[in-house]
Design an enzyme around this catalytic site. Sequence first.
Site, PDB file in Angstrom:
ATOM      1  N   ASP A 192       0.846  -1.176   0.000  1.00  0.00           N
ATOM      2  CA  ASP A 192       0.000   0.000   0.000  1.00  0.00           C
ATOM      3  C   ASP A 192       0.893   1.240   0.000  1.00  0.00           C
ATOM      4  O   ASP A 192       2.092   1.153   0.303  1.00  0.00           O
ATOM      5  CB  ASP A 192      -0.894  -0.024   1.243  1.00  0.00           C
ATOM      6  CG  ASP A 192      -1.934   1.080   1.224  1.00  0.00           C
ATOM      7  OD1 ASP A 192      -2.443   1.396   0.141  1.00  0.00           O
ATOM      8  OD2 ASP A 192      -2.222   1.635   2.303  1.00  0.00           O
ATOM      9  N   ASP A 202      -0.274   5.014   1.038  1.00  0.00           N
ATOM     10  CA  ASP A 202      -0.517   5.884   2.193  1.00  0.00           C
ATOM     11  C   ASP A 202      -0.480   5.076   3.486  1.00  0.00           C
ATOM     12  O   ASP A 202      -1.178   4.069   3.626  1.00  0.00           O
ATOM     13  CB  ASP A 202      -1.880   6.578   2.062  1.00  0.00           C
ATOM     14  CG  ASP A 202      -1.907   7.587   0.930  1.00  0.00           C
ATOM     15  OD1 ASP A 202      -1.034   8.469   0.910  1.00  0.00           O
ATOM     16  OD2 ASP A 202      -2.786   7.479   0.067  1.00  0.00           O
ATOM     17  N   ASP A 224      -1.286  -0.893   6.018  1.00  0.00           N
ATOM     18  CA  ASP A 224      -1.454  -0.289   7.348  1.00  0.00           C
ATOM     19  C   ASP A 224      -2.877  -0.445   7.859  1.00  0.00           C
ATOM     20  O   ASP A 224      -3.193   0.024   8.946  1.00  0.00           O
ATOM     21  CB  ASP A 224      -1.094   1.202   7.297  1.00  0.00           C
ATOM     22  CG  ASP A 224      -2.119   2.008   6.516  1.00  0.00           C
ATOM     23  OD1 ASP A 224      -2.410   1.626   5.352  1.00  0.00           O
ATOM     24  OD2 ASP A 224      -2.632   3.002   7.052  1.00  0.00           O
TER      25      ASP A 224
END
Length: 259
Positions: A13, A15, A209
């Site tokens: 990922d 961000d 995250d």
Amino acid sequence: MADRKPIESWLTDMDGVLIHEGVPIPGADAFLKKLRDSDKPFLVLTNNSMYTPRDLHARLRRMGLDVPIDNIWTSALATAKFLDDQRPGGSAYVIGEAGLTTALHDIGYILTDHEPDYVVLGETRTYSFEAMTKAVRLINGGARFICTNPDETGPSTEGPLPATGAVAALITKATGKQPYFAGKPNPLMMRTGLNAIGAHSETSAMIGDRMDTDVLAGIEAGMQTFLVLTGLTAPDQVENFPYRPSQVVDSIADLVDRV
């Protein structure tokens, strides 16, 4: 993890893993350099459909992170791939930005508000009541409802912003029609991404995250999963989910030596 095959390709990922509020996370540049030097297939993924891979490449480069255009995979590209497989040469009414409209143009789709095959909802900072009203009427008229991703909020320097999933809920409430979400946690986004780089899930890993999108999508696609604690999921929240990542690490810096 002892019985898993060695990791030969990586999906990560963006961000919360590589960058946070426009600033590179320590270790991100070293991780990306290790990937490029190793020649292992990799993709940087994002559920944000606003930007084209070329846009994101330029934005990341300004932050000091070098990610080739072909190594960027967005929910807009996953959506376009899905629609191209489902109904080649179709038509769509689109609410979104250049990342989504460009992806649909590239597969030969006609963008129209006249009896479209699909209403496609993506990310934008300018959701308008007029556009949402038109989407509701087109869906009630028979257009199929597609959404790039289910994220209800997105990050900004001022705090969370309403995102695609929140607007999709409004349209669903008005139409009674649930959208098909192409982005994470739908494993479709992972599988189409893996296919794009010629990788196999059994020898691939996903870094994210968020437990509810990144980790879930990785698990459902049959990949090893790594949760980093530099984004939205806090350590004490991991046990709230009925599934677990293969490993929890503090940040992307802890995975440089795994490449």
